[in-house]
Design a protein around this motif. Structure first.
Motif, PDB file in Angstrom:
ATOM      1  N   SER A  55       0.828  -1.239  -0.039  1.00  0.00           N
ATOM      2  CA  SER A  55      -0.108  -0.107  -0.037  1.00  0.00           C
ATOM      3  C   SER A  55       0.848   1.231   0.125  1.00  0.00           C
ATOM      4  O   SER A  55       0.368   2.509  -0.145  1.00  0.00           O
ATOM      5  CB  SER A  55      -0.891   0.075   1.280  1.00  0.00           C
ATOM      6  N   ASN A  56       2.220   1.212   0.328  1.00  0.00           N
ATOM      7  CA  ASN A  56       3.097   2.087   0.095  1.00  0.00           C
ATOM      8  C   ASN A  56       4.208   2.316  -1.104  1.00  0.00           C
ATOM      9  O   ASN A  56       4.537   3.026  -1.683  1.00  0.00           O
ATOM     10  CB  ASN A  56       3.967   2.275   1.532  1.00  0.00           C
ATOM     11  N   TYR A  57       4.547   0.946  -1.390  1.00  0.00           N
ATOM     12  CA  TYR A  57       5.404   0.844  -2.677  1.00  0.00           C
ATOM     13  C   TYR A  57       4.724  -0.146  -3.701  1.00  0.00           C
ATOM     14  O   TYR A  57       4.333  -1.219  -3.161  1.00  0.00           O
ATOM     15  CB  TYR A  57       6.723   0.313  -1.997  1.00  0.00           C
ATOM     16  N   GLU A  58       4.868   0.140  -4.823  1.00  0.00           N
ATOM     17  CA  GLU A  58       4.529  -1.088  -5.778  1.00  0.00           C
ATOM     18  C   GLU A  58       5.416  -2.017  -5.746  1.00  0.00           C
ATOM     19  O   GLU A  58       4.909  -3.118  -6.393  1.00  0.00           O
ATOM     20  CB  GLU A  58       4.356  -0.018  -7.164  1.00  0.00           C
ATOM     21  N   SER A  59       6.651  -1.916  -5.550  1.00  0.00           N
ATOM     22  CA  SER A  59       7.540  -3.014  -5.656  1.00  0.00           C
ATOM     23  C   SER A  59       8.803  -2.619  -4.777  1.00  0.00           C
ATOM     24  O   SER A  59       8.976  -1.604  -4.209  1.00  0.00           O
ATOM     25  CB  SER A  59       8.029  -3.115  -7.139  1.00  0.00           C
ATOM     26  N   LYS A  60       9.587  -3.841  -4.482  1.00  0.00           N
ATOM     27  CA  LYS A  60      10.953  -3.460  -4.010  1.00  0.00           C
ATOM     28  C   LYS A  60      11.812  -2.605  -4.604  1.00  0.00           C
ATOM     29  O   LYS A  60      12.692  -1.819  -3.900  1.00  0.00           O
ATOM     30  CB  LYS A  60      11.694  -5.118  -3.801  1.00  0.00           C
ATOM     31  N   ASP A  61      11.521  -2.626  -5.890  1.00  0.00           N
ATOM     32  CA  ASP A  61      12.498  -1.933  -6.767  1.00  0.00           C
ATOM     33  C   ASP A  61      12.211  -0.283  -6.259  1.00  0.00           C
ATOM     34  O   ASP A  61      13.095   0.645  -6.179  1.00  0.00           O
ATOM     35  CB  ASP A  61      12.529  -2.033  -8.151  1.00  0.00           C
ATOM     36  N   GLU A  62      10.860   0.194  -6.102  1.00  0.00           N
ATOM     37  CA  GLU A  62      10.518   1.566  -5.980  1.00  0.00           C
ATOM     38  C   GLU A  62      10.989   1.915  -4.684  1.00  0.00           C
ATOM     39  O   GLU A  62      11.497   2.987  -4.536  1.00  0.00           O
ATOM     40  CB  GLU A  62       8.866   1.613  -6.052  1.00  0.00           C
ATOM     41  N   LEU A  63      11.113   0.782  -3.614  1.00  0.00           N
ATOM     42  CA  LEU A  63      11.489   1.244  -2.317  1.00  0.00           C
ATOM     43  C   LEU A  63      13.085   1.575  -2.308  1.00  0.00           C
ATOM     44  O   LEU A  63      13.730   2.457  -1.837  1.00  0.00           O
ATOM     45  CB  LEU A  63      11.145   0.107  -1.372  1.00  0.00           C
TER      46      LEU A  63
END
Length: 203
Positions: A55-63
């Motif tokens: 709900s906060n990040y679309e993916s680990k890559d975005e984080l």
């Protein structure tokens, strides 16, 4: 008498959640690598569910990009303050830079993270595009700072864009050697090496 705690706004709550997820990811990726630090582990370590992560990040890559940009802002702000504060005393800039890069465990953690960023970028073209965009922008900003430093010493500042990637590459390479051979290198080796590079550039 009980004091009522002010409730966080939705935006503040989301920012706090993202910060906790970033802190968790930073530690886990440095310890376990990109693949080992799964979304489930990152969320659990931060005290959240898998659903809260997505709900906060679309993916680990975005984080990862968030984490990268966060550090770049921290590094740039810290060094900008140093250059501005000591613009009339270039030798103090070198000393302050040495102190900044002699942060021991924190510097080692960032070195591990940077390696993971590069390795993942080599293997994932979509991530590579976003990573290179952030990294190249940071390099440009660092070059401007180096130019400002060289001008304060009266040296030729025209080659700052050439020297900056050399300094950034040296920083990562030197940090890797410190991690690999801690008995040979001290925690203060990187700061001294970068300080010496600046002094040589200034003539």
């Amino acid at each position: 008498m009980k004091i009522a705690m002010a409730r966080l706004t939705r935006a503040e709550s989301k920012a706090l959640t993202r910060k906790k997820l970033c802190d968790s990811a930073r530690k886990l990726i440095a310890e376990k690598g990109y693949s080992g630090a799964t979304v489930d582990l990152i969320a659990e370590s931060a005290g959240f569910s898998r659903g809260a992560f997505y709900s906060n990040y679309e993916s680990k890559d975005e984080l990862l990009i968030d984490l990268l940009d966060e550090y770049f802002v921290y590094e740039l702000d810290s060094l900008s303050n140093v250059v501005d504060e000591h613009s009339d005393h270039p030798d103090e800039i070198v000393k302050a830079l040495e102190r900044f890069y002699n942060r021991g465990k924190e510097s080692n953690e960032w070195c591990r993270l940077t390696c993971e960023f590069f390795l993942h970028a080599f293997r994932s073209p979509p991530f590579r595009k976003r990573f290179i965009s952030s990294y190249s922008n940071h390099r440009e900003q660092m070059a401007k700072l180096l130019e400002q430093y060289l001008e304060s010493t009266g040296a030729d500042a025209s080659f700052s864009k050439l020297l900056t990637p050399m300094a950034m590459g040296m920083s990562l390479g030197y940090s890797l050697q410190v991690l690999a051979e801690p008995k040979y290198f001290s925690d203060k080796s990187l700061g001294k090496a970068l300080g010496s590079l600046l002094e040589l550039a200034a003539g």
